[in-house]
Motif scaffolding. Sequence first.
Motif, PDB file in Angstrom:
ATOM      1  N   ALA A  64      -4.259  11.409  -4.415  1.00  0.00           N
ATOM      2  CA  ALA A  64      -3.768  10.109  -4.427  1.00  0.00           C
ATOM      3  C   ALA A  64      -4.336   9.294  -3.481  1.00  0.00           C
ATOM      4  N   GLN A  65      -4.790   9.845  -2.678  1.00  0.00           N
ATOM      5  CA  GLN A  65      -5.548   8.910  -1.564  1.00  0.00           C
ATOM      6  C   GLN A  65      -6.945   8.455  -2.355  1.00  0.00           C
ATOM      7  N   CYS A  93      -7.317  -0.148  -5.253  1.00  0.00           N
ATOM      8  CA  CYS A  93      -7.404  -1.128  -4.390  1.00  0.00           C
ATOM      9  C   CYS A  93      -8.692  -2.009  -4.508  1.00  0.00           C
ATOM     10  N   THR A  98      -5.774   5.540  -4.934  1.00  0.00           N
ATOM     11  CA  THR A  98      -5.197   4.612  -4.118  1.00  0.00           C
ATOM     12  C   THR A  98      -6.350   3.616  -3.837  1.00  0.00           C
ATOM     13  N   GLN A  99      -7.344   4.457  -3.080  1.00  0.00           N
ATOM     14  CA  GLN A  99      -8.601   3.577  -2.768  1.00  0.00           C
ATOM     15  C   GLN A  99      -9.179   2.868  -3.997  1.00  0.00           C
ATOM     16  N   VAL A 105      -2.447   0.589 -10.156  1.00  0.00           N
ATOM     17  CA  VAL A 105      -2.218   1.916  -9.388  1.00  0.00           C
ATOM     18  C   VAL A 105      -2.042   2.859 -10.604  1.00  0.00           C
ATOM     19  N   ALA A 162       1.637   5.543   3.250  1.00  0.00           N
ATOM     20  CA  ALA A 162       0.234   5.728   3.236  1.00  0.00           C
ATOM     21  C   ALA A 162      -0.392   6.156   4.325  1.00  0.00           C
ATOM     22  N   ALA A 196       2.136   1.770  -3.458  1.00  0.00           N
ATOM     23  CA  ALA A 196       0.967   2.382  -4.354  1.00  0.00           C
ATOM     24  C   ALA A 196       0.487   3.660  -3.956  1.00  0.00           C
ATOM     25  N   TYR A 197       0.414   4.058  -2.642  1.00  0.00           N
ATOM     26  CA  TYR A 197       0.268   5.675  -2.343  1.00  0.00           C
ATOM     27  C   TYR A 197       1.197   6.589  -2.941  1.00  0.00           C
ATOM     28  N   ALA A 199       1.181   6.951  -6.569  1.00  0.00           N
ATOM     29  CA  ALA A 199      -0.269   7.681  -6.807  1.00  0.00           C
ATOM     30  C   ALA A 199       0.030   9.271  -6.532  1.00  0.00           C
ATOM     31  N   CYS A 255      -4.415   5.898 -12.047  1.00  0.00           N
ATOM     32  CA  CYS A 255      -3.870   7.286 -11.684  1.00  0.00           C
ATOM     33  C   CYS A 255      -4.031   8.061 -13.193  1.00  0.00           C
ATOM     34  N   LEU A 275       0.887  -1.179  -0.025  1.00  0.00           N
ATOM     35  CA  LEU A 275      -0.131   0.024   0.207  1.00  0.00           C
ATOM     36  C   LEU A 275       0.930   1.336   0.193  1.00  0.00           C
TER      37      LEU A 275
END
Lengths: 176, 263
Positions: A35-36, A43, A39-40, A66, B59, A21-22, A25, A70, A18
């Motif tokens: 980015a949040q 997921c 990423t969500q 991801v 994150a 990934a974040y 992003a 994006c 994660l």
Amino acid sequence: MPETPKRERFEQTVLPHLDAAYSLARWLTRNDQDAQDVTQEACLRAFRFFDGYQGGNMRAWFLTIVRNTCYTWLHQNRAPGSDEVFDEGIHSTDDSGGPSPEIQALAGADRETLRRALEELPEVFREVLVLRELEGMSYKEIADVTSVSLGTVMSRLARARTRLRLALGAAMGKES
Amino acid sequence: MSCDLTQRFVSGYLDGELDLVRTIEVEAHLKSCEFCARELENQQALREALRRSSLGYTAPASLRNRIQTSLDAATATKSPERASAWHGWQIWRLAAAFAVLVLCTVTAWQLLPGLHAPSSNQRIAAEVFASHVRSLEANHLMDVVSTDQHTVKPWFDGKLDFSPPVEDLASDGFPLIGGRLDYLEGREVAALVYQRRKHFINLFVWPDASGSSAAPVLESMQGYNLMRWSRGGFHFWAASDVSAADLAEFVRLLEARISPEAK
């Protein structure tokens, strides 16, 4: 019901990536909130596609999703006219202009200067540098994530490094 | 190699992503050309600056919570959908598909003795074979180029969740020339690269949870020879286009080095 094991497997194999990934992003959208969201969304997509995951490199598989999420997001949310279309052919000439900073200067570059210089690179160069230098991915993994050949990864990285150095040189020249 | 070419490849050289021939050419040029050597130093300085600054993001906890909540929602809404799928004519489609599947499986089971043990070994053999061929085609034989086992072994630290046995067999005509990460059986494995005259041998190593030993078994696939065995908590697969006798000799020498007591 197969739901519980799938969820568990997902949490054990995908979610450890994660942060990667974040981070990807965050570098591509250049904004925490976006980015949040991305990423969500990625997921959830990964969870939906998880049954089709054929084994192999999980981090590369997840980061591919991801990255695609994006770009879909950037495409939909970018203000019209601000499209950061980048043509490697047209823009290739500016690689050789201007002096490039030398080792001492690079060694002295502070974090914020570096961060800004990297953030201002065109997407193709930014993503390849993030995957290589921040995530430590091999060329093969980068080729998988960005759907280009190994040769393209190599030439893009070479150009990305040159451009980043030029950008740093320009930024540090202004400061001093 | 010219300066032009070297400038193009120096970044790949820094990443250890060039094939052996290019690596040697670039190194030779770097020794004789101050300009290109400085370019490499500059690129190294840039890399160090980037690594030192740890520019990756973490994150936030709020994101983790959001993801858990949306996964809860995704898992919860699945069930009713699934239940409704069982209504109507769809159930007949599923039943028919299932019947065909059962029939095929039973037939295959009886007709093909090879399927009685739907051997994971055959699946791995195909993966090993594909990996070996790909490593030669894609110019991506090695991530770490070194003939020194004390360089190759530590290179894997932090990249793998195990430490593979690394032995150089140069004195026996099978020099170790490097290693890389590869993927087999859905996990990261160590790939060690040995040379036999003009041929390469890929040795894939990963932990064996069962801890049992299995003597080397040879099979061939499209002109390549593969050998698999297990020893000392590791699975080993060797793949090469050297002769079966050479490969067997390689495995014997390696076995003698790694677990002399097994002799």
